[in-house]
Design an enzyme around this catalytic site. Structure first.
Site, PDB file in Angstrom:
ATOM      1  N   TYR A 157      18.251   4.227 -32.963  1.00  0.00           N
ATOM      2  CA  TYR A 157      17.811   4.858 -31.703  1.00  0.00           C
ATOM      3  C   TYR A 157      18.983   4.909 -30.717  1.00  0.00           C
ATOM      4  CZ  TYR A 157      14.363   6.490 -28.356  1.00  0.00           C
ATOM      5  OH  TYR A 157      13.651   7.247 -27.458  1.00  0.00           O
ATOM      6  N   LYS A 164      16.052   5.324 -22.257  1.00  0.00           N
ATOM      7  CA  LYS A 164      14.637   4.953 -22.069  1.00  0.00           C
ATOM      8  C   LYS A 164      14.512   3.737 -21.165  1.00  0.00           C
ATOM      9  CE  LYS A 164      12.736   8.222 -24.449  1.00  0.00           C
ATOM     10  NZ  LYS A 164      12.270   9.407 -23.701  1.00  0.00           N
TER      11      LYS A 164
HETATM   12  N1  LIG Z   1       8.396  11.338 -31.227  1.00  0.00           N
HETATM   13  C1  LIG Z   1       8.474  10.045 -30.987  1.00  0.00           C
HETATM   14  O1  LIG Z   1       8.460   9.226 -31.904  1.00  0.00           O
HETATM   15  C2  LIG Z   1       8.533   9.534 -29.575  1.00  0.00           C
HETATM   16  C3  LIG Z   1       8.199   8.184 -29.346  1.00  0.00           C
HETATM   17  C4  LIG Z   1       8.256   7.714 -28.031  1.00  0.00           C
HETATM   18  C5  LIG Z   1       8.651   8.556 -27.010  1.00  0.00           C
HETATM   19  N2  LIG Z   1       8.975   9.865 -27.278  1.00  0.00           N
HETATM   20  C6  LIG Z   1       9.363  10.717 -26.156  1.00  0.00           C
HETATM   21  O2  LIG Z   1       8.373  11.713 -25.987  1.00  0.00           O
HETATM   22  C7  LIG Z   1       8.952  12.829 -25.301  1.00  0.00           C
HETATM   23  C8  LIG Z   1       8.610  14.106 -26.055  1.00  0.00           C
HETATM   24  O3  LIG Z   1       9.253  14.112 -27.311  1.00  0.00           O
HETATM   25  P1  LIG Z   1       8.581  14.690 -28.637  1.00  0.00           P
HETATM   26  O4  LIG Z   1       8.714  13.648 -29.683  1.00  0.00           O
HETATM   27  O5  LIG Z   1       7.271  15.291 -28.337  1.00  0.00           O
HETATM   28  O6  LIG Z   1       9.624  15.831 -29.084  1.00  0.00           O
HETATM   29  P2  LIG Z   1       9.698  17.403 -28.706  1.00  0.00           P
HETATM   30  O7  LIG Z   1      11.008  17.843 -29.266  1.00  0.00           O
HETATM   31  O8  LIG Z   1       8.504  18.093 -29.164  1.00  0.00           O
HETATM   32  O9  LIG Z   1       9.736  17.400 -27.113  1.00  0.00           O
HETATM   33  C9  LIG Z   1      10.916  17.274 -26.367  1.00  0.00           C
HETATM   34  C10 LIG Z   1      10.851  18.343 -25.284  1.00  0.00           C
HETATM   35  O10 LIG Z   1      11.965  18.229 -24.388  1.00  0.00           O
HETATM   36  C11 LIG Z   1      12.260  19.555 -23.981  1.00  0.00           C
HETATM   37  N3  LIG Z   1      13.592  19.651 -23.369  1.00  0.00           N
HETATM   38  C12 LIG Z   1      14.791  19.261 -23.898  1.00  0.00           C
HETATM   39  N4  LIG Z   1      15.788  19.594 -23.053  1.00  0.00           N
HETATM   40  C13 LIG Z   1      15.211  20.186 -21.960  1.00  0.00           C
HETATM   41  C14 LIG Z   1      15.705  20.752 -20.753  1.00  0.00           C
HETATM   42  N5  LIG Z   1      17.020  20.790 -20.464  1.00  0.00           N
HETATM   43  N6  LIG Z   1      14.830  21.274 -19.860  1.00  0.00           N
HETATM   44  C15 LIG Z   1      13.493  21.266 -20.122  1.00  0.00           C
HETATM   45  N7  LIG Z   1      12.954  20.755 -21.263  1.00  0.00           N
HETATM   46  C16 LIG Z   1      13.816  20.224 -22.165  1.00  0.00           C
HETATM   47  C17 LIG Z   1      12.170  20.356 -25.282  1.00  0.00           C
HETATM   48  O11 LIG Z   1      12.064  21.737 -25.019  1.00  0.00           O
HETATM   49  C18 LIG Z   1      10.905  19.762 -25.877  1.00  0.00           C
HETATM   50  O12 LIG Z   1       9.776  20.488 -25.436  1.00  0.00           O
HETATM   51  C19 LIG Z   1      10.443  12.519 -25.218  1.00  0.00           C
HETATM   52  O13 LIG Z   1      10.724  11.915 -23.965  1.00  0.00           O
HETATM   53  C20 LIG Z   1      10.637  11.506 -26.329  1.00  0.00           C
HETATM   54  O14 LIG Z   1      11.784  10.701 -26.152  1.00  0.00           O
HETATM   55  C21 LIG Z   1       8.912  10.362 -28.548  1.00  0.00           C
END
Ligand SMILES: NC(=O)c1ccc[n+]([C@@H]2O[C@H](COP(=O)([O-])OP(=O)(O)OC[C@H]3O[C@@H](n4cnc5c(N)ncnc54)[C@H](O)[C@@H]3O)[C@@H](O)[C@H]2O)c1
Length: 262
Positions: A157, A164
């Site tokens: 990570y 985070k």
């Molecule tokens: N998938 C996991 O395992 C997980 C676990 C815990 C937390 N998260 C967090 O959840 C959140 C969503 O991630 P996800 O897993 O749904 O992936 P995802 O790729 O579907 O979502 C990430 C989003 O960030 C947007 N983004 C990136 N750069 C951007 C910018 N400059 N302006 C506007 N939007 C922008 C992308 O368009 C996308 O919609 C993130 O913060 C991620 O770190 C994910």
């Protein structure tokens, strides 16, 4: 219908696998009226992808927003307020880090890559809340998405863990600043879920296996699990909770040792 008469903004839907899509489904089911953001592009592809993901959820609007630009955030919220009137909630489900800066050991990540990841994954929550508060005269709820790698070292990570950690502390400071306006700021720390962003993390499938084998509930979590908890945090049911990081991880974070015989 815990979000009946609530109007809000969900930022971070990329496709049907996005955590934001799980939140959108749950919030819409609970009666919320929602405006979505999409990444700006000249081809219209991003708008199409987001439209497809939220198809059937009766979106009130879908507008471009790049959170690296203050102007883009301002225009987006103006458009959202045009569609909704006053805003009651904001979901920030956004993160980005260049794969080469995530896949390398943290000690080798680049200055530019670190700055970009912090800007998009952490600072943007501040910028979004600062703009959103102008349209939240009745108070409301904001949430962002974190991961356990911001509390403990999770190999693979890497640099994102630092982002985070900063995001979770940002949430606490935002809760202090926005509290007097009755605007809350909370984080959901979600267990690993397969998504577009997750593909940048090495050994991601191994992480999911770990949860299934060792979390107290012996399972991983889904977009729907996060959506349910997000709806609670966006609703008045959680009106006394702010500055919190709530784990939606089948209990994984409470473990200090894994008994392989269990
Ligand atoms: N998938 C996991 O395992 C997980 C676990 C815990 C937390 N998260 C967090 O959840 C959140 C969503 O991630 P996800 O897993 O749904 O992936 P995802 O790729 O579907 O979502 C990430 C989003 O960030 C947007 N983004 C990136 N750069 C951007 C910018 N400059 N302006 C506007 N939007 C922008 C992308 O368009 C996308 O919609 C993130 O913060 C991620 O770190 C994910």
């Amino acid at each position: 219908m815990i979000l009946k008469n609530k109007k809000g903004v969900i930022m971070g839907v990329a496709n049907q696998f996005s955590i934001a899509t799980g939140i959108a489904k749950a919030a819409a089911e609970q009666g919320a009226e929602i405006v979505y953001s999409h990444l700006p592009d000249t081809t219209g592809k991003m708008l199409k992808r987001v439209s497809r993901a939220v198809d059937g959820l009766s979106p009130k609007g879908i507008h471009p927003c790049d959170v690296t630009s203050d102007e883009s955030i301002q225009t987006f919220f103006k458009q959202a307020a045009n569609d909704l009137g006053d805003i009651d909630f904001v979901v920030h489900s956004i993160a980005f880090g260049d794969t080469k800066d995530i896949k390398c050991p943290t000690v080798e990540c680049s200055r530019a890559g670190f700055a970009q990841a912090m800007d998009i994954s952490c600072y943007s929550y501040i910028a979004v809340c600062n703009e959103a508060q102008k349209y939240m005269p009745n108070g409301g709820s904001t949430i962002s998405l974190s991961y356990y790698g911001g509390e403990k070292v999770v190999p693979g990570y890497n640099m994102m863990g630092i982002c985070k950690s900063a995001l979770e502390m940002t949430t606490r400071y935002l809760s202090h600043d926005l509290g007097p306006k009755k605007i809350r700021a909370n984080c959901i720390s979600a267990g690993p879920i397969k998504s577009l962003s997750a593909s940048a993390i090495s050994d991601f499938s191994k992480m999911i296996d770990q949860y299934e084998q060792n979390a107290p509930l012996r399972r991983g979590v889904t977009q729907d699990d996060v959506g349910q908890v997000a709806s609670f945090l966006l609703s008045d049911l959680s009106s006394s909770i702010t500055g919190e990081t709530l784990h939606v991880d089948a209990g994984y974070h409470v473990m200090g040792y894994f008994d392989s015989e269990a």
